[in-house]
Design an enzyme around this catalytic site. Structure first.
Site, PDB file in Angstrom:
ATOM      1  CG  ASP A   1      -1.864   1.076   1.359  1.00 32.00           C
ATOM      2  OD1 ASP A   1      -1.640   2.116   0.733  1.00 32.00           O
ATOM      3  OD2 ASP A   1      -2.869   0.901   2.075  1.00 32.00           O
TER       4      ASP A   1
ATOM      5  CB  SER B   1      -7.673  13.301 -13.277  1.00 31.06           C
ATOM      6  OG  SER B   1      -9.001  13.533 -13.646  1.00 31.06           O
TER       7      SER B   1
ATOM      8  CE1 TYR C   1      -9.126  10.747  -8.880  1.00 26.95           C
ATOM      9  CE2 TYR C   1     -10.176  12.260 -10.419  1.00 26.95           C
ATOM     10  CZ  TYR C   1      -9.333  11.196 -10.176  1.00 26.95           C
ATOM     11  OH  TYR C   1      -8.694  10.573 -11.231  1.00 26.95           O
TER      12      TYR C   1
ATOM     13  CB  SER D   1      -6.104  14.130  -4.332  1.00 27.22           C
ATOM     14  OG  SER D   1      -6.785  13.508  -5.419  1.00 27.22           O
ATOM     15  CE  LYS D   2      -5.660  11.321  -9.670  1.00 23.09           C
ATOM     16  NZ  LYS D   2      -4.529  10.373  -9.699  1.00 23.09           N
TER      17      LYS D   2
HETATM   18  N1  LIG Z   1     -10.315   5.804 -15.358  1.00 22.56           N
HETATM   19  C1  LIG Z   1     -10.447   7.096 -15.540  1.00 22.56           C
HETATM   20  O1  LIG Z   1     -11.452   7.577 -16.124  1.00 22.56           O
HETATM   21  C2  LIG Z   1      -9.376   8.045 -15.058  1.00 22.56           C
HETATM   22  C3  LIG Z   1      -9.429   9.382 -15.460  1.00 22.56           C
HETATM   23  C4  LIG Z   1      -8.454  10.272 -15.016  1.00 22.56           C
HETATM   24  C5  LIG Z   1      -7.423   9.834 -14.193  1.00 22.56           C
HETATM   25  N2  LIG Z   1      -7.388   8.522 -13.793  1.00 22.56           N
HETATM   26  C6  LIG Z   1      -6.297   8.118 -12.896  1.00 22.56           C
HETATM   27  O2  LIG Z   1      -5.604   7.033 -13.449  1.00 22.56           O
HETATM   28  C7  LIG Z   1      -5.070   6.201 -12.411  1.00 22.56           C
HETATM   29  C8  LIG Z   1      -5.509   4.755 -12.654  1.00 22.56           C
HETATM   30  O3  LIG Z   1      -6.915   4.691 -12.638  1.00 22.56           O
HETATM   31  P1  LIG Z   1      -7.746   3.462 -13.233  1.00 22.56           P
HETATM   32  O4  LIG Z   1      -8.972   4.013 -13.830  1.00 22.56           O
HETATM   33  O5  LIG Z   1      -6.867   2.592 -14.039  1.00 22.56           O
HETATM   34  O6  LIG Z   1      -8.190   2.756 -11.874  1.00 22.56           O
HETATM   35  P2  LIG Z   1      -7.996   1.292 -11.264  1.00 22.56           P
HETATM   36  O7  LIG Z   1      -8.226   0.249 -12.290  1.00 22.56           O
HETATM   37  O8  LIG Z   1      -8.802   1.259 -10.020  1.00 22.56           O
HETATM   38  O9  LIG Z   1      -6.457   1.330 -10.915  1.00 22.56           O
HETATM   39  C9  LIG Z   1      -5.950   1.916  -9.753  1.00 22.56           C
HETATM   40  C10 LIG Z   1      -4.997   0.926  -9.140  1.00 22.56           C
HETATM   41  O10 LIG Z   1      -4.415   1.518  -7.993  1.00 22.56           O
HETATM   42  C11 LIG Z   1      -4.307   0.511  -6.989  1.00 22.56           C
HETATM   43  N3  LIG Z   1      -4.292   1.196  -5.702  1.00 22.56           N
HETATM   44  C12 LIG Z   1      -5.261   1.973  -5.151  1.00 22.56           C
HETATM   45  N4  LIG Z   1      -4.857   2.434  -3.963  1.00 22.56           N
HETATM   46  C13 LIG Z   1      -3.613   1.955  -3.762  1.00 22.56           C
HETATM   47  C14 LIG Z   1      -2.664   2.081  -2.721  1.00 22.56           C
HETATM   48  N5  LIG Z   1      -2.929   2.817  -1.633  1.00 22.56           N
HETATM   49  N6  LIG Z   1      -1.474   1.452  -2.841  1.00 22.56           N
HETATM   50  C15 LIG Z   1      -1.186   0.719  -3.922  1.00 22.56           C
HETATM   51  N7  LIG Z   1      -2.046   0.552  -4.967  1.00 22.56           N
HETATM   52  C16 LIG Z   1      -3.231   1.163  -4.859  1.00 22.56           C
HETATM   53  C17 LIG Z   1      -5.514  -0.403  -7.197  1.00 22.56           C
HETATM   54  O11 LIG Z   1      -5.268  -1.744  -6.818  1.00 22.56           O
HETATM   55  P3  LIG Z   1      -5.581  -2.347  -5.355  1.00 22.56           P
HETATM   56  O12 LIG Z   1      -6.979  -1.908  -5.012  1.00 22.56           O
HETATM   57  O13 LIG Z   1      -5.404  -3.809  -5.541  1.00 22.56           O
HETATM   58  O14 LIG Z   1      -4.556  -1.743  -4.463  1.00 22.56           O
HETATM   59  C18 LIG Z   1      -5.687  -0.355  -8.723  1.00 22.56           C
HETATM   60  O15 LIG Z   1      -4.996  -1.434  -9.348  1.00 22.56           O
HETATM   61  C19 LIG Z   1      -5.597   6.787 -11.092  1.00 22.56           C
HETATM   62  O16 LIG Z   1      -4.608   7.602 -10.509  1.00 22.56           O
HETATM   63  C20 LIG Z   1      -6.781   7.619 -11.544  1.00 22.56           C
HETATM   64  O17 LIG Z   1      -7.065   8.674 -10.665  1.00 22.56           O
HETATM   65  C21 LIG Z   1      -8.334   7.625 -14.210  1.00 22.56           C
END
Ligand SMILES: NC(=O)c1ccc[n+]([C@@H]2O[C@H](COP(=O)([O-])OP(=O)(O)OC[C@H]3O[C@@H](n4cnc5c(N)ncnc54)[C@H](OP(=O)(O)O)[C@@H]3O)[C@@H](O)[C@H]2O)c1
Length: 271
Positions: free
Chosen positions: A65, A143, A156, A159-160
């Site tokens: 984590d 983001s 959110y 934080s970003k």
């Molecule tokens: N999807 C979108 O529309 C979008 C848009 C803009 C920005 N983003 C950004 O892109 C990044 C990835 O997002 P995603 O959509 O691919 O989401 P996701 O599939 O939920 O991926 C996030 C990953 O982070 C891990 N995680 C969360 N908290 C953690 C912690 N404290 N320590 C270690 N690992 C942790 C989660 O795995 P575990 O739960 O197994 O730890 C998960 O594999 C994020 O930073 C998100 O804010 C996403």
């Protein structure tokens, strides 16, 4: 992009058991890098690790984590133990939330900042001596919500936005060490089935299905991250709406706000 642009590079991608992080690890491996996966769920990491091994990639996973300093440092230590160096750190792990500010349990802010801000700090500080040695890259996955505050996303968005401040400070502090710092403003992207977000009361709820509207694929985001690194760019803003927002926000913030107020129902329906 040439086939082996990242040959012999070693990259850590936080939060890479799923989504954008996993897609980025796959793209890096296809381009010759060795990758270190991370996340809190060992089962998900093992599945991702096997998928990458099947592509012939050099990969390890370090369950942990990043919001816990010792676990984030362990991620860097295990990388050095295994591969002897670190060229790229991609701070991708992130959690999201939903809910109007007035309705939030304040703990929501704490939970979001623990991963999205402190998680980044905890991984980046121990990585920096190695990145400086390799004159490598530190990438922050932000983001479009990090460009301006959006309704229902105050924790959110803030934080970003903090990632931008961290990235800008490091760029100046480390100008002489010739490291690359990248900041990616990601637009709305496809998500894993049943992905959860933090509701106003702090509970976890499943995010609404996104299959009915146009979203980026995780692999297109991954390719944009690789391009940011190989071109050693500072900011990369994804999607047409993202680019328009980034352009208009500094010059016409009042107009952007008016548009957002008018579109509030549409924004909430989608998020
Ligand atoms: N999807 C979108 O529309 C979008 C848009 C803009 C920005 N983003 C950004 O892109 C990044 C990835 O997002 P995603 O959509 O691919 O989401 P996701 O599939 O939920 O991926 C996030 C990953 O982070 C891990 N995680 C969360 N908290 C953690 C912690 N404290 N320590 C270690 N690992 C942790 C989660 O795995 P575990 O739960 O197994 O730890 C998960 O594999 C994020 O930073 C998100 O804010 C996403």
């Amino acid at each position: 992009m040439s086939a082996k642009k990242f040959q012999d590079k070693v990259a850590i991608i936080t939060g890479s058991g799923s989504g954008i992080g996993k897609a980025t690890a796959i793209e890096l491996v296809k381009n010759g890098a060795s990758v270190v996966l991370n996340g809190r769920n060992q089962k998900r990491l093992t599945l991702a690790e096997n998928e990458i091994k099947a592509l012939g990639g050099k990969v390890i996973s370090v369950c942990g984590d990043v919001s816990i300093p010792g676990q984030a440092k362990n991620l860097v230590d295990k990388t050095i133990e295994t591969f002897g160096k670190l060229d790229i750190l991609i701070n991708n792990a992130g959690v999201s939330m939903r809910g109007d500010f007035s309705e939030l349990n304040p703990e929501v802010f704490k939970t979001v900042f623990e991963t999205n801000v402190l998680g980044v700090v905890n991984a980046t500080i121990p990585a920096m001596p190695h990145i400086k040695k390799s004159r490598g890259s530190i990438v922050f996955v932000s983001s479009l919500a990090g460009i301006r505050g959006l309704p229902g996303l105050s924790a959110y968005c803030s934080s970003k936005m903090a990632l931008r401040a961290i990235a800008e400070s490091i760029r100046i502090e480390e100008a002489k060490s010739k490291i690359h710092v990248g900041l990616i403003f990601v637009g709305i992207t496809e998500i894993e089935h049943e992905k959860k977000t933090i509701a106003a009361d702090g509970s976890l709820v499943v995010i609404k299905d996104r299959s009915n509207f146009k979203v980026q694929t995780t692999s297109s985001v991954a390719r944009a991250i690789l391009k940011n690194i190989s071109k050693r760019k500072f900011r990369t803003t994804l999607t047409g709406i993202g680019k328009l927002n980034a352009f208009m926000q500094p010059i016409l913030p009042g107009l952007v706000e008016k548009i957002l107020i008018r579109s509030i129902d549409k924004i909430k329906k989608r998020s």
